[in-house]
Design a protein around this motif. Structure first.
Motif, PDB file in Angstrom:
ATOM      1  N   TYR A  89     118.817  11.211  81.390  1.00 17.46           N
ATOM      2  CA  TYR A  89     119.516  11.419  80.122  1.00 17.46           C
ATOM      3  C   TYR A  89     119.420  10.153  79.268  1.00 17.46           C
ATOM      4  CZ  TYR A  89     123.280  11.889  76.740  1.00 17.46           C
ATOM      5  OH  TYR A  89     124.004  11.920  75.578  1.00 17.46           O
ATOM      6  N   LYS A  90     119.135  10.342  77.960  1.00 14.76           N
ATOM      7  CA  LYS A  90     119.033   9.227  77.024  1.00 14.76           C
ATOM      8  C   LYS A  90     120.020   9.428  75.877  1.00 14.76           C
ATOM      9  CE  LYS A  90     115.434   7.173  78.982  1.00 14.76           C
ATOM     10  NZ  LYS A  90     115.226   8.139  80.079  1.00 14.76           N
TER      11      LYS A  90
ATOM     12  N   TRP B 271     119.583   8.953  72.828  1.00  9.41           N
ATOM     13  CA  TRP B 271     118.998   9.554  71.632  1.00  9.41           C
ATOM     14  C   TRP B 271     119.011  11.081  71.684  1.00  9.41           C
ATOM     15  CZ3 TRP B 271     115.123  12.410  73.543  1.00  9.41           C
ATOM     16  CH2 TRP B 271     114.324  11.927  74.577  1.00  9.41           C
ATOM     17  N   GLN B 272     119.344  11.677  72.815  1.00  6.33           N
ATOM     18  CA  GLN B 272     119.436  13.131  72.884  1.00  6.33           C
ATOM     19  C   GLN B 272     120.599  13.673  72.043  1.00  6.33           C
ATOM     20  OE1 GLN B 272     118.055  13.126  77.517  1.00  6.33           O
ATOM     21  NE2 GLN B 272     118.984  15.023  76.824  1.00  6.33           N
ATOM     22  N   THR B 273     121.521  12.803  71.679  1.00  4.23           N
ATOM     23  CA  THR B 273     122.631  13.244  70.819  1.00  4.23           C
ATOM     24  C   THR B 273     122.198  13.402  69.362  1.00  4.23           C
ATOM     25  OG1 THR B 273     123.331  10.948  70.454  1.00  4.23           O
ATOM     26  CG2 THR B 273     124.341  12.137  72.304  1.00  4.23           C
TER      27      THR B 273
ATOM     28  N   LYS C 102     120.292  15.493  67.978  1.00  4.75           N
ATOM     29  CA  LYS C 102     120.320  16.895  67.527  1.00  4.75           C
ATOM     30  C   LYS C 102     121.716  17.333  67.098  1.00  4.75           C
ATOM     31  CE  LYS C 102     120.591  18.644  72.317  1.00  4.75           C
ATOM     32  NZ  LYS C 102     120.328  17.335  72.975  1.00  4.75           N
TER      33      LYS C 102
ATOM     34  N   PHE D   7     110.649  17.208  74.084  1.00  2.20           N
ATOM     35  CA  PHE D   7     111.271  16.266  73.156  1.00  2.20           C
ATOM     36  C   PHE D   7     112.008  17.000  72.043  1.00  2.20           C
ATOM     37  CE2 PHE D   7     111.194  13.783  69.230  1.00  2.20           C
ATOM     38  CZ  PHE D   7     111.811  12.610  69.652  1.00  2.20           C
TER      39      PHE D   7
ATOM     40  N   ARG E  67     115.303  18.402  73.339  1.00  2.00           N
ATOM     41  CA  ARG E  67     116.281  17.377  73.704  1.00  2.00           C
ATOM     42  C   ARG E  67     116.821  16.617  72.503  1.00  2.00           C
ATOM     43  NH1 ARG E  67     114.030  14.297  79.158  1.00  2.00           N
ATOM     44  NH2 ARG E  67     113.376  16.166  80.304  1.00  2.00           N
ATOM     45  N   ALA E  68     115.973  16.371  71.493  1.00  2.00           N
ATOM     46  CA  ALA E  68     116.369  15.436  70.445  1.00  2.00           C
ATOM     47  C   ALA E  68     116.545  16.045  69.064  1.00  2.00           C
ATOM     48  CB  ALA E  68     115.334  14.298  70.355  1.00  2.00           C
TER      49      ALA E  68
ATOM     50  N   GLY F 121     116.836  16.963  80.679  1.00  2.00           N
ATOM     51  CA  GLY F 121     117.318  15.591  80.749  1.00  2.00           C
ATOM     52  C   GLY F 121     118.810  15.542  80.979  1.00  2.00           C
ATOM     53  N   ASP F 122     119.297  16.354  81.937  1.00  2.00           N
ATOM     54  CA  ASP F 122     120.740  16.474  82.145  1.00  2.00           C
ATOM     55  C   ASP F 122     121.225  15.796  83.425  1.00  2.00           C
ATOM     56  OD1 ASP F 122     120.677  18.907  84.301  1.00  2.00           O
ATOM     57  OD2 ASP F 122     119.258  19.303  82.702  1.00  2.00           O
TER      58      ASP F 122
ATOM     59  N   GLU G 282     123.363  19.621  78.066  1.00  2.00           N
ATOM     60  CA  GLU G 282     121.914  19.391  77.959  1.00  2.00           C
ATOM     61  C   GLU G 282     121.108  20.315  78.864  1.00  2.00           C
ATOM     62  OE1 GLU G 282     120.858  17.279  75.656  1.00  2.00           O
ATOM     63  OE2 GLU G 282     122.980  16.876  75.204  1.00  2.00           O
TER      64      GLU G 282
END
Length: 547
Positions: free
Chosen positions: A122-123, A125-127, A129, A233, A236-237, A276-277, A289
């Motif tokens: 998990y990163k 930057w996934q937030t 979205k 990507f 996720r993003a 990516g969870d 996620e």
């Protein structure tokens, strides 16, 4: 290698829904002739099905139009189960998600060993979205449909329908033409058989051309290429629909249960993770996620991962930062006045902004249109094109009629049938009022008015006979009429020609005259949006404003 049962079921589901999406997209096209049709022509397939199931389109349409357009209530079929079991739509149904899943599964030098493990963690930057979702929904509330720029179905239909399919059609037609004109008879036979098979399933009735097609295609390929760096990507993003479903799934009663005593630290669950969870042990599972792809469960050799109802273990939330949420709110609130304070929206409208028949007034049109391209795909004359600057930045990729490429067919209302949001209100051929022999109490729908450039018109400027515009004019009685006139040619001879005139009270702005004008580079007759029936203010005749 034989896939485990649960993963195999998910794969079958992805294949089925992607095939369904592709079939409906291919069927968003008219094959045949309007002249030979005794009844109103309609597309006999539910081509807007995926838009009706899209909660993001439904929510943005409700916010922008303060009501749900027909069929959009079906999005509850996705929204309610998501509240119960999580983001199953992203992992099992979404065609764009399936495409990203496929490309993410291909081998890449950027995703091997530790690099793949690290990229699947998990990163923060996934937030992104979620902030995009916040901005687009606030913008929808204030009256703009910019959500269509990133809505997955709008993005997918626009990219494939206006770029990938036309390019594929062109390549296949060229290859089949080469086979059919080969000097060997058996090769010609093979080419003819392939043309017959592909003609009914894949090939367009005629080659479509779309402005910006190359840029739409390159953008689509670039997004796909990002999967070679980071698994899914887009999902996720960037995907605002994924963000919406992630927020809704926060209260799901189905959750992942990790059994630490069964974990040997092999990280195989992380290798195959799509969202990516963080399914690995020692870290909280990030439920919003998760795409419910079930790869982690099937990959675990110790059976240490399980999905259970009402799990005892607590999952992590979206972990949004208040400052960034406020930034998203401010961005969405600022975009609308910024885009609409330009002269192009109200004070200096582009005269060539010709909208499809049935379109609502421009302000409401921009709030409802999700830039999906369905109307452009279905247009039988290839007349509807994605806008670039004609409607300002806010109108990017909305449909505009380009008469030089095609005109609006007299009895065609297909664009109004396939529009999923009511930006083009569904009308009948009778309500359109252009067809000869179909009486209507109301005035006909007008897209604009034609004008003559006498300096370029052959009878007016060059003493040359030409009545093409009058012949092509479809209205009855014709809006274009001819008057004989004596003119002097370059040799000094007096000759009689028929010079065209236009009756603006009869012109509907279909663009047939401009399309057929033999002056190729810049036609002698052209259509502008003045006189369009959807606007009370954009009028040239005073009596048209009385309604």
């Amino acid at each position: 290698m034989r896939l485990p049962k649960s993963t195999r079921l998910r794969l079958y589901s992805q294949i089925f829904f992607f095939a369904l999406f592709l079939i409906l997209l291919l069927r968003t096209e008219f094959h045949g002739s309007f002249r030979n049709s005794a009844s109103e022509v309609r597309i006999p397939y539910p081509v807007g099905l995926f838009f009706q199931l899209d909660p993001l389109v439904g929510l943005s349409n409700a916010l922008a139009g303060h009501a749900l357009y027909r069929g959009l209530l079906w999005c509850l079929l996705i929204l309610i189960p998501t509240m119960l079991i999580g983001r199953f739509f992203c992992g099992w149904i979404c065609p764009l998600g399936s495409i990203h899943h496929f490309f993410s599964s291909l081998k890449s030098e950027r995703k091997r060993g530790k690099q793949l493990l690290e990229s699947n963690r998990y990163k923060r930057w996934q937030t992104t979205k979620y902030y995009i979702l916040t901005a687009t929904l606030i913008a929808a509330l204030l009256g703009t449909g910019m959500v269509g720029w990133l809505d997955p179905f709008s993005f997918l239909v626009r990219s494939i329908g206006l770029s990938i399919l036309p390019a594929t059609n062109y390549a296949l037609q060229a290859a089949l033409a080469a086979l059919e004109h080969n000097r060997f008879g058996f090769v010609q036979t093979i080419g003819g058989m392939m043309h017959f098979i592909l003609g009914s399933a894949l090939l367009s009735f005629k080659q479509p051309y779309f402005r910006q097609g190359i840029w739409l295609g390159l953008l689509f390929l670039f997004i796909l290429a990002l999967n070679f760096r980071v698994t899914r990507f887009w999902c996720r993003a960037l995907c605002p629909l994924g963000a919406l479903l992630g927020i809704v799934s926060r209260w799901s009663v189905l959750g992942l249960v990790k059994n630490p005593e069964h974990c040997n630290g092999c990280n195989r669950c992380l290798l195959q993770c799509q969202g990516g969870d963080d399914p690995i042990g020692g870290t909280p599972w990030r439920q919003p996620e998760c795409h419910l792809c079930l790869n982690c469960v099937d990959e675990c050799p110790e059976h240490g991962l399980q999905f259970k109802l009402f799990p005892a273990q607590e999952a992590a939330g979206t972990n949004l930062q208040r400052r960034k949420v406020l930034t998203g709110l401010a961005a969405g609130a600022a975009l609308v006045p910024l885009m609409r304070s330009t002269p192009g929206f109200a004070a200096e409208k582009n005269e060539r902004l010709l909208r499809p028949p049935g379109s609502v007034d421009e302000e409401f049109f921009l709030s409802r249109c999700v830039r999906c391209g369905e109307c452009m795909k279905v247009c039988p004359n290839n007349a509807l094109q994605p806008a670039l600057t004609e409607a300002g930045i806010e109108g990017l990729w909305t449909p505009v009629l380009v008469p030089r490429l095609g005109y609006c067919e007299t009895s065609c209302v297909l664009c109004s049938q396939v529009c999923p949001t009511g930006a083009i209100w569904e009308i009948t051929a009778k309500e359109k009022g252009w067809s000869v022999g179909i009486s209507s109490a109301a005035k006909p729908v007008r897209l604009g008015t034609a004008f003559y450039d006498r300096g370029r018109c052959l009878p007016w400027a060059m003493a040359t006979d030409c009545i093409v515009c009058e012949e092509w004019c479809p209205t009855s009685p014709k809006a274009v009429y001819l008057r004989p006139a004596e003119v002097i040619d370059a040799a000094g001879n007096v000759k009689q020609v028929k010079q065209p005139y236009l009756d603006p009270s009869k012109c509907v702005g279909c663009g047939a005259c401009e399309h057929a004008c033999p002056v190729q580079d810049r036609p002698a007759v052209y259509v502008t949006s003045i006189g369009e029936s959807r606007s009370r203010g954009n009028q040239i005749l005073l009596d048209r404003g009385k309604a």
